[in-house]
Design an enzyme around this catalytic site. Structure first.
Site, PDB file in Angstrom:
ATOM      1  N   ASN B 404      40.776  50.057  50.611  1.00 37.30           N
ATOM      2  CA  ASN B 404      40.980  51.044  49.568  1.00 37.30           C
ATOM      3  C   ASN B 404      41.738  50.472  48.383  1.00 37.30           C
ATOM      4  O   ASN B 404      41.141  50.087  47.376  1.00 37.30           O
ATOM      5  CB  ASN B 404      41.688  52.264  50.161  1.00 37.30           C
ATOM      6  N   ASP B 405      43.038  50.345  48.512  1.00 34.94           N
ATOM      7  CA  ASP B 405      43.844  49.890  47.375  1.00 34.94           C
ATOM      8  C   ASP B 405      43.446  48.495  46.887  1.00 34.94           C
ATOM      9  O   ASP B 405      43.507  48.222  45.695  1.00 34.94           O
ATOM     10  CB  ASP B 405      45.325  49.875  47.757  1.00 34.94           C
TER      11      ASP B 405
END
Lengths: 103, 481
Positions: B404-405
């Protein structure tokens, strides 16, 4: 042992620690962390001395024995887990060796 | 040769083996042997300590050694590779608690027999020994509860979100002052009742402090926390070494202490954040320092566009250049074997497959490398972030599996984003991006990922393992037909 000497050892070991880890490829960070975690189980030596010294106090016995158990889990678990992880890397180096043979 | 000389010489050998072992652990070719070398050092240290003339009570310590060994073997055998970060956290916590107990036991001996007899055995002075006992208990206690909390966060026993409350730093500061006060009383009071009161205070508060210290740190930052706690457990062992004036404890503990700090620093650098920011900012709680909401200016507007396994197959079948970007989601659903199966099928289909590994993907540094190695992904297919990014525009498909990040373009574009400045894998530059994701929520950092909103991004929802099995199934049914 002379306390000053122990400080001396401490400072030198600190510099050595910095030098040893400075350039390690990122894929080895996990094994390195778990391997050095096993080394921190060296407190087992302290636990053995604390628990093995003769005195008739039940408190020292309980504390010392618990410390031995915990430190030993740290040591044995730490080294074995690291070895298992690195075993997977090893398999890769062997190249053609596919599943089977290695657990 | 007296036994004391023999023991000290053996301790030197053990220390050298630890140093060599750590050095060898840092290189791919020698890593496994390095671990073994270090283990031999530990074995030597344990065996010669049993010869120490002070050690006479064998019944209990041998019982302890046996129980600990059996438990350690079981831990190491049953743990899944995907659960490795929490396992290391837990083992680390045990080490910290052991150091705390050593400090406590030594305090108990001093209380029972008085300083005179104690200092005849170990060098030191009441103030010095009192201080190092305080440090062993404090650092050991913080390591223990901190590690257990980190374990609970990673194992999903408690929420991975940071827990923040008003005045948190004040509370932690007060706890620290209370610990120091307890330590001061225990070291300088002299009167046994006061010493006991001081000791009990710092013993209890140090345990509380470990808990409240990890509380405001989000699950995504656990790699740094575990590495930092690992460093602390080394320092706790080191302090215990000063209590019983034992040089091997000091050397080994100090090595771990400094190497852990270095590792934490390397990881923080990969996220373009400082250690202080990781440990104290309450990162990922959605409360961004500076007041800006995540996804403020420069945010990409768009909607999430779902895709089915069948359509995913159609996209992948036509692709020639595929890059797979794994993240923690792959570890959670234990999908590494399915990932490799898909990669094999794509290669058979004529595509070139690469795995792009972000330095902080997962919950431990190098976490993804370990998992992919377990699934026998060839080493040559793994590409580091700096190597893959220039190639990214030539990629037909980027498959993001539970990351994700580390692929959020906001890190490069959006100054108001809390992860602004963190180097990312530029998945958004690939022609098509397929994101495997469990649901619509945000990741551990609590930040909405702008990659998911891009026009060329498709979302494949569901458990990563099941979703991949779906896609693999499509490939196989075509091959069979």
């Amino acid at each position: 042992m002379d306390l000053m000497l122990l400080f001396f050892i401490f400072v030198l070991a600190a510099f050595l620690g910095f030098e040893l880890i400075a350039k390690v490829p990122s894929q080895l960070h996990t094994p390195l962390m778990s391997g050095s975690n096993a080394v921190s189980g060296i407190t087992i030596v302290g636990a053995l001395i604390a628990g093995g010294t003769a005195d008739d106090s039940w408190l020292t016995t309980v504390l010392g024995t618990s410390a031995v158990i915990l430190a030993m889990i740290n040591v044995v678990g730490g080294y074995l887990v690291t070895d298992r992880m690195l075993g997977f890397f090893k398999k890769k180096d062997a190249g053609a060796v596919k599943k089977g043979g290695v657990k | 040769m007296s036994s004391a000389t023999l023991i000290n010489l053996s301790y030197i050998v053990a220390s050298v083996l630890f140093i060599l072992g750590l050095k060898m652990l840092g290189r791919q070719a020698t890593a496994r042997r390095g671990n073994l070398v270090s283990a031999v050092g530990m074995l030597i240290a344990v065996v010669v300590t049993l010869l120490d003339k002070q050690v006479v009570n064998f019944t209990w310590i041998v019982t302890g050694l046996v129980i600990g060994t059996v438990a350690g073997v079981i831990c190491a055998r049953v743990v899944k590779m995907t659960s490795m970060p929490e396992m290391v956290a837990l083992l680390n916590g045990f080490g910290g608690l052991a150091s705390l107990l050593v400090g406590w036991a030594e305090y108990g001996k001093i209380r029972a027999f008085g300083w005179e007899r104690y200092l005849a055995e170990f060098a030191g002075s009441p103030v010095f020994t009192g201080t190092v006992i305080f440090l062993a208990v404090l650092i050991g206690g913080v390591t223990f509860t901190g590690s257990v909390y980190a374990f609970a966060k990673l194992a999903g026993l408690v929420s991975g979100k940071p827990v923040l409350f008003r005045g948190q730093h004040l509370v932690n500061g007060l706890l620290l002052v209370l610990t120091a006060a307890g330590g001061g009383v225990a070291i300088f009071a002299g009167d046994p009742t006061w010493v006991l009161a001081g000791f009990t205070t710092y013993l209890v508060v140090s345990l509380v402090l470990g808990w409240t210290f990890v509380m405001p740190i989000g699950g995504g930052d656990m790699p740094v926390v575990i590495s930092f706690l690992n460093s602390l457990s080394g320092l706790a062992a080191c302090a215990a070494g000063f209590v019983i004036t034992n040089n091997v404890l000091i050397v080994a503990g100090c090595l771990v202490g400094t190497s852990g700090v270095i590792l934490s620093a390397i990881m923080c650098k990969a996220m373009n954040r400082s250690l202080t920011n990781v440990l104290f900012s309450g990162f990922g709680s959605g409360v961004v320092p500076g007041g800006a909401e995540a996804g403020g200016e420069g945010a990409i507007q768009g909607e999430l566009k779902p895709i089915s396994p069948e359509d995913t197959f159609a996209v992948l079948e036509a692709a020639r250049q595929v890059v797979i970007i794994p993240g923690y989601g792959m570890a959670v659903s234990q999908a590494q074997h399915q990932v490799r199966e898909l990669a094999d099928l794509l290669e058979q289909n004529g595509a070139e497959v690469r795995f792009a590994i972000h330095p902080v993907a997962g919950r431990m540094p190098g976490h993804m490398n370990v998992l992919l190695a377990e699934a026998s992904v060839p080493y040559e297919q793994l590409v580091e972030m700096d190597a893959i990014n220039p190639m990214m525009p030539t990629m037909d498909v980027a498959i993001v599996i539970g990351a994700n990040d580390v692929v959020n373009p906001a890190a490069a574009r959006d100054k108001s984003s809390p992860i602004y400045g963190m180097p990312i894998i530029n998945a958004h530059e690939a022609r098509t991006v397929i994101c495997l994701k469990r649901g619509k929520g945000t990741g551990f950092s609590g930040i909405e990922n702008q990659l998911f909103l891009l026009p060329n991004t498709r979302m494949l929802y569901g458990d990563a393992k099941a979703a991949l099995q779906g896609v693999v199934g499509e490939f196989k049914s075509i091959a069979a037909a």
